[in-house]
Design a protein around this motif. Structure first.
Motif, PDB file in Angstrom:
ATOM      1  N   TYR A 457       0.832  -1.203   0.000  1.00 10.64           N
ATOM      2  CA  TYR A 457       0.000   0.000   0.000  1.00 10.64           C
ATOM      3  C   TYR A 457       0.871   1.258   0.000  1.00 10.64           C
ATOM      4  O   TYR A 457       0.637   2.201  -0.770  1.00 10.64           O
ATOM      5  CB  TYR A 457      -0.928   0.003   1.219  1.00 10.64           C
ATOM      6  CG  TYR A 457      -1.770   1.257   1.355  1.00 10.64           C
ATOM      7  CD1 TYR A 457      -2.807   1.520   0.460  1.00 10.64           C
ATOM      8  CD2 TYR A 457      -1.520   2.176   2.360  1.00 10.64           C
ATOM      9  CE1 TYR A 457      -3.572   2.678   0.577  1.00 10.64           C
ATOM     10  CE2 TYR A 457      -2.278   3.336   2.486  1.00 10.64           C
ATOM     11  CZ  TYR A 457      -3.300   3.585   1.594  1.00 10.64           C
ATOM     12  OH  TYR A 457      -4.049   4.730   1.707  1.00 10.64           O
ATOM     13  N   LEU A 458       1.902   1.251   0.844  1.00 11.00           N
ATOM     14  CA  LEU A 458       2.786   2.422   0.926  1.00 11.00           C
ATOM     15  C   LEU A 458       3.634   2.551  -0.338  1.00 11.00           C
ATOM     16  O   LEU A 458       3.842   3.647  -0.861  1.00 11.00           O
ATOM     17  CB  LEU A 458       3.699   2.299   2.151  1.00 11.00           C
ATOM     18  CG  LEU A 458       2.975   2.267   3.488  1.00 11.00           C
ATOM     19  CD1 LEU A 458       3.974   2.199   4.640  1.00 11.00           C
ATOM     20  CD2 LEU A 458       2.116   3.498   3.651  1.00 11.00           C
ATOM     21  N   GLN A 459       4.115   1.414  -0.829  1.00 15.82           N
ATOM     22  CA  GLN A 459       4.920   1.449  -2.051  1.00 15.82           C
ATOM     23  C   GLN A 459       4.081   1.944  -3.227  1.00 15.82           C
ATOM     24  O   GLN A 459       4.553   2.693  -4.075  1.00 15.82           O
ATOM     25  CB  GLN A 459       5.484   0.049  -2.352  1.00 15.82           C
ATOM     26  CG  GLN A 459       6.585  -0.360  -1.371  1.00 15.82           C
ATOM     27  CD  GLN A 459       6.937  -1.834  -1.480  1.00 15.82           C
ATOM     28  OE1 GLN A 459       6.060  -2.693  -1.593  1.00 15.82           O
ATOM     29  NE2 GLN A 459       8.222  -2.148  -1.445  1.00 15.82           N
ATOM     30  N   TYR A 460       2.828   1.543  -3.234  1.00 16.64           N
ATOM     31  CA  TYR A 460       1.933   1.958  -4.308  1.00 16.64           C
ATOM     32  C   TYR A 460       1.637   3.455  -4.224  1.00 16.64           C
ATOM     33  O   TYR A 460       1.654   4.164  -5.237  1.00 16.64           O
ATOM     34  CB  TYR A 460       0.644   1.141  -4.259  1.00 16.64           C
ATOM     35  CG  TYR A 460      -0.255   1.429  -5.438  1.00 16.64           C
ATOM     36  CD1 TYR A 460       0.172   1.127  -6.727  1.00 16.64           C
ATOM     37  CD2 TYR A 460      -1.491   2.025  -5.261  1.00 16.64           C
ATOM     38  CE1 TYR A 460      -0.631   1.419  -7.825  1.00 16.64           C
ATOM     39  CE2 TYR A 460      -2.305   2.316  -6.347  1.00 16.64           C
ATOM     40  CZ  TYR A 460      -1.871   2.013  -7.627  1.00 16.64           C
ATOM     41  OH  TYR A 460      -2.653   2.307  -8.694  1.00 16.64           O
ATOM     42  N   ALA A 461       1.421   3.943  -2.995  1.00 18.99           N
ATOM     43  CA  ALA A 461       1.200   5.384  -2.817  1.00 18.99           C
ATOM     44  C   ALA A 461       2.401   6.157  -3.355  1.00 18.99           C
ATOM     45  O   ALA A 461       2.259   7.193  -4.013  1.00 18.99           O
ATOM     46  CB  ALA A 461       0.974   5.706  -1.342  1.00 18.99           C
ATOM     47  N   TYR A 518       2.841   6.120  11.122  1.00 19.46           N
ATOM     48  CA  TYR A 518       2.896   7.472  10.551  1.00 19.46           C
ATOM     49  C   TYR A 518       2.854   7.402   9.018  1.00 19.46           C
ATOM     50  O   TYR A 518       2.093   8.126   8.368  1.00 19.46           O
ATOM     51  CB  TYR A 518       4.166   8.201  11.018  1.00 19.46           C
ATOM     52  CG  TYR A 518       4.402   9.453  10.214  1.00 19.46           C
ATOM     53  CD1 TYR A 518       3.697  10.620  10.490  1.00 19.46           C
ATOM     54  CD2 TYR A 518       5.279   9.450   9.123  1.00 19.46           C
ATOM     55  CE1 TYR A 518       3.861  11.757   9.713  1.00 19.46           C
ATOM     56  CE2 TYR A 518       5.449  10.578   8.342  1.00 19.46           C
ATOM     57  CZ  TYR A 518       4.733  11.721   8.637  1.00 19.46           C
ATOM     58  OH  TYR A 518       4.881  12.837   7.851  1.00 19.46           O
ATOM     59  N   LEU A 519       3.666   6.534   8.449  1.00 17.52           N
ATOM     60  CA  LEU A 519       3.729   6.446   6.983  1.00 17.52           C
ATOM     61  C   LEU A 519       2.392   5.989   6.411  1.00 17.52           C
ATOM     62  O   LEU A 519       1.959   6.451   5.356  1.00 17.52           O
ATOM     63  CB  LEU A 519       4.846   5.482   6.552  1.00 17.52           C
ATOM     64  CG  LEU A 519       6.264   5.937   6.913  1.00 17.52           C
ATOM     65  CD1 LEU A 519       7.267   4.839   6.599  1.00 17.52           C
ATOM     66  CD2 LEU A 519       6.634   7.231   6.173  1.00 17.52           C
ATOM     67  N   GLY A 560      11.067   7.444   4.647  1.00 10.04           N
ATOM     68  CA  GLY A 560      10.539   6.681   5.776  1.00 10.04           C
ATOM     69  C   GLY A 560      10.643   5.183   5.537  1.00 10.04           C
ATOM     70  O   GLY A 560      11.057   4.426   6.415  1.00 10.04           O
ATOM     71  N   LEU A 561      10.298   4.758   4.333  1.00 15.49           N
ATOM     72  CA  LEU A 561      10.392   3.332   4.024  1.00 15.49           C
ATOM     73  C   LEU A 561      11.852   2.894   4.009  1.00 15.49           C
ATOM     74  O   LEU A 561      12.193   1.805   4.474  1.00 15.49           O
ATOM     75  CB  LEU A 561       9.721   3.024   2.676  1.00 15.49           C
ATOM     76  CG  LEU A 561       8.183   3.053   2.725  1.00 15.49           C
ATOM     77  CD1 LEU A 561       7.595   2.967   1.318  1.00 15.49           C
ATOM     78  CD2 LEU A 561       7.649   1.906   3.590  1.00 15.49           C
ATOM     79  N   ARG A 567      12.262  -0.971   0.061  1.00 17.07           N
ATOM     80  CA  ARG A 567      12.524  -0.260  -1.194  1.00 17.07           C
ATOM     81  C   ARG A 567      11.273   0.341  -1.791  1.00 17.07           C
ATOM     82  O   ARG A 567      10.187  -0.206  -1.641  1.00 17.07           O
ATOM     83  CB  ARG A 567      13.122  -1.213  -2.225  1.00 17.07           C
ATOM     84  CG  ARG A 567      14.534  -1.549  -1.919  1.00 17.07           C
ATOM     85  CD  ARG A 567      15.188  -2.317  -3.047  1.00 17.07           C
ATOM     86  NE  ARG A 567      16.452  -2.800  -2.544  1.00 17.07           N
ATOM     87  CZ  ARG A 567      17.612  -2.171  -2.773  1.00 17.07           C
ATOM     88  NH1 ARG A 567      17.656  -1.100  -3.535  1.00 17.07           N
ATOM     89  NH2 ARG A 567      18.719  -2.637  -2.249  1.00 17.07           N
ATOM     90  N   THR A 568      11.480   1.440  -2.522  1.00 14.46           N
ATOM     91  CA  THR A 568      10.384   2.009  -3.292  1.00 14.46           C
ATOM     92  C   THR A 568      10.714   1.849  -4.773  1.00 14.46           C
ATOM     93  O   THR A 568      11.863   1.682  -5.147  1.00 14.46           O
ATOM     94  CB  THR A 568      10.210   3.505  -2.964  1.00 14.46           C
ATOM     95  OG1 THR A 568      11.508   4.093  -2.872  1.00 14.46           O
ATOM     96  CG2 THR A 568       9.483   3.685  -1.659  1.00 14.46           C
TER      97      THR A 568
END
Ligand code: ARG
Length: 572
Positions: A457-461, A518-519, A560-561, A567-568
């Motif tokens: 979800y975070l990587q996709y954002a 937070y992220l 943050g990641l 990784r992003t």
């Protein structure tokens, strides 16, 4: 500037003036205003004054006009603070111009030793070692980014009586065959075979015993065989670290054997201090405050009845080396909770001996277990413990397959890259996103879902921010932020300003789930913003302002990641 800190700094002198003593204002995010302090409530009891009156007096003293549009007393005595749009816009623009996203390098760098991973030679790494490796690596990244001198220590289990049987078994197999078995990572098979011979065959047991003596006595041939075992295992562990994408290297192994020549001094120095007691033949320290169920004091055994040293003595020697030679002032031990008592006793004894004293702090960062979907300890299908590489490979395979289904046009290489970043990221995130002291369930479907509190979800954002910026053509330079915008963009702006606060808090507490949380909040705010506020179709200043928020969100998510070791990707 970190917002909580800013508001805390403004309220602290006001509270002190009202209370006549220092009071922590405890400023928190609030759904009613931007921020809220409830410190007047606790203070009321102490001062014997109504809380609302105290809150009022605090607001009369506090300088807030330049940052707050509204500062008021609410409810039973809360102080509610709503930021002024102009101040908010200015702070976000400043953040955007700061490469470090408002998180300065520390002014008080210290040497921190992070003891993590710590697998055992000729034994498979288990999920406990996975957790230690992932959590420890996050600690290394966060503290390193803040400018501390971080020393990674991989306290490899490479010494002790089991090496007698392991070496004897190695000799039986022949070196080439043994090396082959170990290099393919069949560590448990090797260990089990040695163990069953040891249990069944008295002649083997005797050879094993002689090998222990020879190893301790420094017999060159036995040492060579031991080094072979250690080297093969290390090579295998490094492949796991590589797959897991952590910062640990071959240089970071500092096994238990590295402290052998310091064990004698541990005992003589404790003896000189009068701290030793003989108990059933073993040499022990009874640190005050540690009692068993029967009310009898618990011993920390520093030398066994047979004259050998064990795990506790090694940890005492290691602690001294870290303080005296590495100059560490903070010692972190990322080890499962079952060892809580061991570390508490080691720290207590080191404290008694004067080896551990302020400003040096030692902290056991304990963690819970990994459970299977059935809520019980994770087991392989055959019922044994799960092999770490298998688990990681499964994560990557599943994530790669999911990427292919979602996007059938992906070429082989792209799918593999996404699968790796998402699969490994998902495993790490599931570990870091829950309070580490709790157990967590390894549930592939949930971990790999594109929605929810997950790595994907975070990587996709993040990829969404990238795609907006790609389509926009250029990242805004020194753009301004236009506020008040819609509530969605204002909420995003406030969230972005919270990054510094959470990074500092996490560096102090090693509660990485707060950074994860937070992220996740930031990504959620971004997704509302993305749905409600057209970016590319907006004009002029508004478009530039929204692009700036998009860019800043992306940079914050990536940083943050990265601190969590995840990784992003630009596309996924
Ligand atoms: N090898 C140990 C185990 O597998 C972990 C080592 C932890 N570190 C330490 N300094 N004791 O349980």
């Amino acid at each position: 500037m970190d917002l909580e800190r800013l508001l805390t700094d403004r309220l602290t002198p006001a509270f002190a003036a009202v209370a006549g003593e220092p009071v922590a204002p405890t400023v928190r995010r609030s759904p009613r205003a931007d921020f809220q302090s409830d410190a007047a409530l606790a203070l009321a009891r102490r001062l014997g004054r109504p809380p609302r009156e105290i809150a009022r007096a605090v607001l009369d003293h506090a300088v807030l006009d330049d940052v707050c549009a509204v500062a008021e007393v609410s409810g039973p005595g809360f102080v509610n603070l709503t930021l002024a749009d102009g101040a908010l816009a200015g702070m976000v623009a400043a953040l955007a111009g700061d490469e470090r996203l408002g998180v300065p390098v520390t002014g008080e760098p210290e040497t921190v030793v992070v003891d993590y991973s710590g697998p055992n030679v000729a034994k498979e790494m288990h999920v406990g070692h996975l957790r230690s490796t992932v959590i420890g690596d996050a600690a290394v990244r966060v503290l390193g980014w803040l400018g501390h001198r971080v020393v990674r220590v991989n306290h490899l289990g490479d010494w002790g009586t089991p090496f007698g049987m392991l070496i004897a078994h190695l000799v039986d197999l022949g070196e080439a065959e043994a090396a082959q078995e170990l290099s393919i990572g069949d560590l448990d098979g090797f260990y089990r075979a040695a163990r069953s011979k040891f249990d069944a065959d008295p002649a083997f047991r005797e050879r094993a015993r002689q090998r222990v003596v020879a190893l301790q006595g420094g017999d060159p041939e036995t040492r060579r065989l031991w080094r072979l075992l250690v080297g093969q295992s290390q090579r295998y562990f490094l492949t796991v670290y590589e797959l897991l994408d952590v910062t640990l290297t071959g240089e970071d192994f500092r096994g238990e054997s590295a402290y052998n020549d310091r064990l004698g001094a541990v005992v003589t120095d404790l003896d000189r201090l009068g701290l030793l007691t003989d108990s059933a033949g073993a040499t022990c320290v009874f640190p005050p405050g540690f009692v068993g169920r029967d009310g009898v004091g618990l011993p920390l055994i520093v030398r066994k009845g047979d004259g050998g040293y064990g795990y506790p003595a090694t940890d005492l020697a290691a602690l001294r080396q870290r303080v005296d030679e590495l100059g560490a002032t903070r010692l972190l031990y990322v080890v499962g909770l079952p060892q809580r008592q061991h570390f508490a006793m080691v720290f207590a004894v080191a404290g008694q001996a004067g080896w551990l004293r302020p400003p040096v702090r030692a902290e056991h960062l304990g963690f819970g277990s990994v459970l299977g979907p059935d809520g019980r300890m994770l087991r392989s299908r055959a019922g044994g413990s799960v092999k770490l590489v298998d688990l990681l490979t499964e994560a990557v395979t599943r994530a790669t397959a999911l990427a292919r289904t979602r996007n059938p046009d992906l070429d082989e290489a792209a799918a593999a890259e996404i699968g790796r970043a998402v699969g490994i990221g998902a495993v790490k995130y599931a570990d870091l996103a829950t309070d580490r002291t709790r157990d967590y369930v390894l549930d592939w479907e949930r971990m790999l879902a594109l929605d929810g509190n997950t790595a994907p979800y975070l990587q996709y954002a993040y990829t969404r921010t990238r795609s907006v910026l790609r389509r926009a053509g250029a990242v805004p330079g020194a753009a301004t932020v236009v506020l008040p915008g819609t509530p969605a963009e204002r909420a995003l702006a406030v969230e972005l300003l919270g990054f510094a606060g959470v990074v500092h808090e996490v560096a102090r507490t090693a509660q990485f789930h707060h950074l994860a949380g937070y992220l996740h909040r930031l990504a959620t705010r971004f997704s509302t913003f993305y749905e409600r506020c057209p970016v590319l179709r907006a004009d002029g200043e508004l478009r530039a302002s929204r692009l700036l928020l998009t860019d800043l969100t992306g940079r914050t998510l990536r940083q943050g990641l990265d601190l969590l070791g995840i990784r992003t990707l630009d596309r996924m």
